[in-house]
Design a protein around this motif. Structure first.
Motif, short mmCIF file in Angstrom:
data_model
loop_
_atom_site.label_atom_id
_atom_site.label_comp_id
_atom_site.label_asym_id
_atom_site.label_seq_id
_atom_site.Cartn_x
_atom_site.Cartn_y
_atom_site.Cartn_z
N GLU B 90 4.34 -13.73 -3.01
CA GLU B 90 4.47 -12.54 -2.23
C GLU B 90 3.27 -11.55 -2.91
O GLU B 90 2.93 -10.76 -2.22
CB GLU B 90 5.57 -11.73 -2.40
N GLU B 91 2.97 -11.69 -4.27
CA GLU B 91 2.10 -10.92 -4.83
C GLU B 91 0.83 -11.30 -5.46
O GLU B 91 -0.17 -10.75 -5.76
CB GLU B 91 2.88 -10.59 -6.31
N GLN B 92 0.71 -12.72 -5.09
CA GLN B 92 -0.47 -13.39 -5.65
C GLN B 92 -0.71 -14.64 -4.74
O GLN B 92 0.01 -15.34 -4.58
CB GLN B 92 -0.48 -13.61 -7.09
N ASP B 131 -0.44 -2.54 -0.58
CA ASP B 131 -0.01 -2.96 -1.95
C ASP B 131 -1.20 -3.99 -2.54
O ASP B 131 -1.40 -4.87 -1.78
CB ASP B 131 1.34 -3.50 -1.75
N PHE B 133 -2.58 -7.10 -3.83
CA PHE B 133 -2.50 -8.62 -3.74
C PHE B 133 -3.53 -9.35 -4.79
O PHE B 133 -4.73 -9.12 -4.73
CB PHE B 133 -2.70 -8.95 -2.56
#
Lengths: 75, 211
Positions: B90-92, B131, B133
């Motif tokens: 989800e973040e990278q 947000d 990424f």
């Protein structure tokens, strides 16, 4: 190389329609002139010129494939 | 990102039609109902078609991959982009560049081109997102190999600093490479390391500690 510069610029600015790229051939080197909307200048230059430097590095990788060097001028 | 307006007898039919046209799945789009549509009386009087607007949701992994691949194709460089699913969440996202003869071209001198491509892809992706990424770019294990090389270099130069009892100055390096050296030398109690100079000429210094 100008296609690469044009594609990158159009992908990161807010006004892609105002991106203009010209190619100027000298004896040995190629200069790619990039112009963008005034509001987008920061988008292609970046803090301390970091984005401009990355664009130049990638353009030179494309130029290296053809055995030449390229200068990218932002105006 | 693609966005289309579609009309059909019902909302459900309009959605089906839009997804077919966009070649996307339902979870890849956002649907806005403009007109509910109505069957009218006995399906004869006052029938109204449903109107919807279907917009593709920005998918950083898909868009990032497409950006990189298009860029490499335009540069005439024969290298393929692959998503490392196991390291992507989800973040990278972690992309790997694959190619036989031209991989060196996209890595560049000390990974300079690889870093530039990674940075531009991150700028492109994060422009669309609220947000942050994280985007990581590798080329067939280049990052790990480089890390090992730098760690060996750090050890070798630490020994040199210690045995000659003088400061050793390394060549200029980008921040993440200097960091690898500092971390490696933290475990060495006989030397200390620090950086000096301005980017992009900032260099690592290794100094013997006299105990």
């Amino acid at each position: 190389m100008q296609k690469v510069v044009e594609f990158i610029a159009k992908s990161i600015v807010d006004n892609p329609a105002e991106v203009e790229v010209n190619r100027i051939e000298n004896n040995k080197s190629v200069t790619v002139e990039l112009s963008v909307a005034e509001d987008d200048m920061g988008k292609v230059i970046g803090r301390r010129g970091r984005i401009a430097k990355a664009i130049r590095t990638v353009a030179n990788a494309a130029a290296a494939k053809q055995g030449s060097k390229v200068k990218v001028d932002i105006k | 990102m693609k966005s289309i307006k579609v009309e059909a007898k019902t909302v459900e039919k309009a959605v089906e039609k839009a997804l077919l046209e966009l070649e996307l799945d339902r979870d890849e789009v956002e649907i806005e109902v403009i007109e509910e549509g109505s069957k009218g009386l006995l399906g004869l009087i006052g029938t109204k078609d449903a109107v919807i607007k279907v917009t593709e949701i920005f998918n950083p992994v898909k868009e990032g991959k497409e950006f990189l691949q298009t860029l490499l194709d335009k540069a005439n460089i024969n290298v393929q982009v692959e998503v490392m699913e196991s390291e992507t969440n989800e973040e990278q996202v972690v992309f790997n560049l694959k190619g036989e003869k031209e991989l060196g071209l996209v890595i560049g001198h000390r990974g300079e081109t690889l870093d530039a491509l990674q940075y531009l892809t991150s700028i492109f992706i994060n422009k669309e997102l609220e947000d942050y990424f994280r985007v990581l770019l590798d080329a067939e294990g280049y990052r790990e190999r480089r890390k090992e090389t730098l760690e060996r270099l750090a050890e070798r130069l630490a020994t040199k600093a210690e045995s000659k009892q003088r400061k050793v100055v390394l060549e200029p390096m980008p921040p993440h490479e200097r960091r690898i050296i500092h971390i490696k030398l933290k475990e060495n109690k006989n030397v200390k390391s620090y950086s000096e100079g301005k980017e992009p000429y900032r260099k690592v210094m290794i100094e013997p500690l006299n105990n």
